[in-house]
Design an enzyme around this catalytic site. Structure first.
Site, PDB file in Angstrom:
ATOM      1  N   GLU A 165       0.832  -1.223   0.000  1.00 24.56           N
ATOM      2  CA  GLU A 165       0.000   0.000   0.000  1.00 24.56           C
ATOM      3  C   GLU A 165       0.861   1.266   0.000  1.00 24.56           C
ATOM      4  O   GLU A 165       0.789   2.102   0.892  1.00 24.56           O
ATOM      5  CB  GLU A 165      -0.979  -0.032   1.175  1.00 24.56           C
ATOM      6  CG  GLU A 165      -1.965  -1.184   1.070  1.00 24.56           C
ATOM      7  CD  GLU A 165      -2.938  -1.275   2.242  1.00 24.56           C
ATOM      8  OE1 GLU A 165      -2.866  -0.419   3.139  1.00 24.56           O
ATOM      9  OE2 GLU A 165      -3.761  -2.200   2.260  1.00 24.56           O
ATOM     10  N   GLU A 189      -5.000 -10.946  -1.193  1.00 29.92           N
ATOM     11  CA  GLU A 189      -5.769 -10.793   0.050  1.00 29.92           C
ATOM     12  C   GLU A 189      -7.273 -10.797  -0.215  1.00 29.92           C
ATOM     13  O   GLU A 189      -8.034 -10.052   0.394  1.00 29.92           O
ATOM     14  CB  GLU A 189      -5.386  -9.487   0.762  1.00 29.92           C
ATOM     15  CG  GLU A 189      -3.913  -9.331   1.063  1.00 29.92           C
ATOM     16  CD  GLU A 189      -3.584  -8.023   1.783  1.00 29.92           C
ATOM     17  OE1 GLU A 189      -4.501  -7.403   2.361  1.00 29.92           O
ATOM     18  OE2 GLU A 189      -2.407  -7.617   1.761  1.00 29.92           O
TER      19      GLU A 189
END
Length: 332
Positions: free
Chosen positions: A146, A254
């Site tokens: 991220e 994920e």
């Protein structure tokens, strides 16, 4: 195929024991894994049983984050990571290292470092110690996670590593990771690029520049946290093709599906379609590494009130999403 599989096989634990994702992954020669594995969950024998039965790979939840593994400078705690790696070895599973650096979860001692030279030294020790310990046991790593703003469009997040090392910090950390274990696969893990075209382009431009400069990166990880609706058909295929042209791999890292509750669990039908459609497109596009953010709602995190985002319920019973995922694997 997906509809037939869901209709013929009622969602029972007995069926799930026979129709395992792991057996289909072996047939296809791919990885189907579960992330978000806190080693404390293994205290529940049923958790470990289903994990090993259904998946051929696992990755930790937060146990590899810097504050967990090196809470004091030079003092490493591998207790929980060792437990995961040992479990994986006992059950013939691979392990993914999630994740070496991120914008969160840094110990106070680390963020007190304010010079590039000292931070590079700390990164080198940290990566060499961890990646050296698990060389041959952890085959791929989320080096950074991220790195872009949530919805994109504003460049790299000004996280701690950016502030100290500058805007080229990703090139530095990938090179340090490669030096620590030249054989390891190294991924850049990012969220929401399946949903926001500007962010998708931003990530592609960033990675293209890294590749152009010879930075040792293996591929890109798509987190694939889904809220309410799946990515538009064809988006995942386009992403895979764009990175394939750079010589890179794409992984789903994920995946989970968060829907608002409906009467009589009607949301589970919609959830199953999303799981099936996304996994089917990923496989068709050539993705060979698909990971979910956990597998049982007993240990699920959600930002949608009341959502049950995973493939098994709190009692480890398979939901329609499991059978849709299994059906997608069977159809390939």
């Amino acid at each position: 195929m997906l509809t037939v599989a869901a209709a013929v096989f009622a969602p029972t634990a007995a069926n799930a024991a026979v129709l395992t994702l792991r057996s289909q992954a072996a047939r296809l020669g791919i990885i189907v894994g579960s992330g978000a594995i806190n080693p404390d969950y293994l205290d529940d024998p049923k958790f470990g049983q289903v994990l090993a039965q259904q998946f051929n790979s696992l990755s930790p939840e937060n146990e590899l984050k810097w504050e967990s593994v090196e809470p004091q400078r030079g003092v490493f705690d591998f207790t929980k990571l060792d437990r995961l790696v040992d479990f994986a070895k006992q059950n013939r599973m691979t392990v993914k290292g999630h994740g070496l650096i991120s914008g969160c979860c840094n110990p106070a001692w680390l963020e007190q470092i304010q010079t590039p030279e000292e931070l590079r030294a700390a990164l080198t020790v940290h990566f060499k110690t961890i990646m050296g310990r698990y060389a041959g046991k952890v085959d791929r790593w989320d080096v950074a996670t991220e790195v872009l703003s949530t919805f994109g469009g504003t460049g790299l997040n000004a996280n701690y590593f950016y502030r100290v090392l500058g805007p080229d910090y990703l090139a530095e950390v990938f090179r340090i990771a490669h030096a620590a274990n030249p054989k390891a696969k190294l991924f850049l893990n990012e969220s929401l690029v399946e949903f926001y075209p500007a962010k998708r382009q931003e990530l592609y431009d960033l990675v293209t520049d890294l590749v152009r400069r010879g930075v040792p990166i293996t591929g890109v990880g798509l987190e694939t946290h889904i809220t309410f609706s799946a990515p538009e058909p064809g988006v995942i295929t386009g992403i895979v093709n764009s990175y394939k042209s750079l010589g890179l791999q794409v992984a789903i890292t994920e995946m989970d599906v968060h829907l608002s509750p409906l009467p009589d669990n009607a949301e589970f039908t919609a959830q199953a379609k999303i799981y099936g459609d996304v996994v089917n497109e990923a496989l068709t596009a050539g993705i060979r590494d698909i990971n979910f953010w956990g597998f049982t709602d007993k240990h699920a995190y959600t930002w949608v009130p009341g959502a049950k985002p995973l493939m098994f319920d709190e009692q480890y019973r398979p939901k329609p999403a499991f059978f849709a995922t299994w059906g997608a694997l069977v159809s390939h």
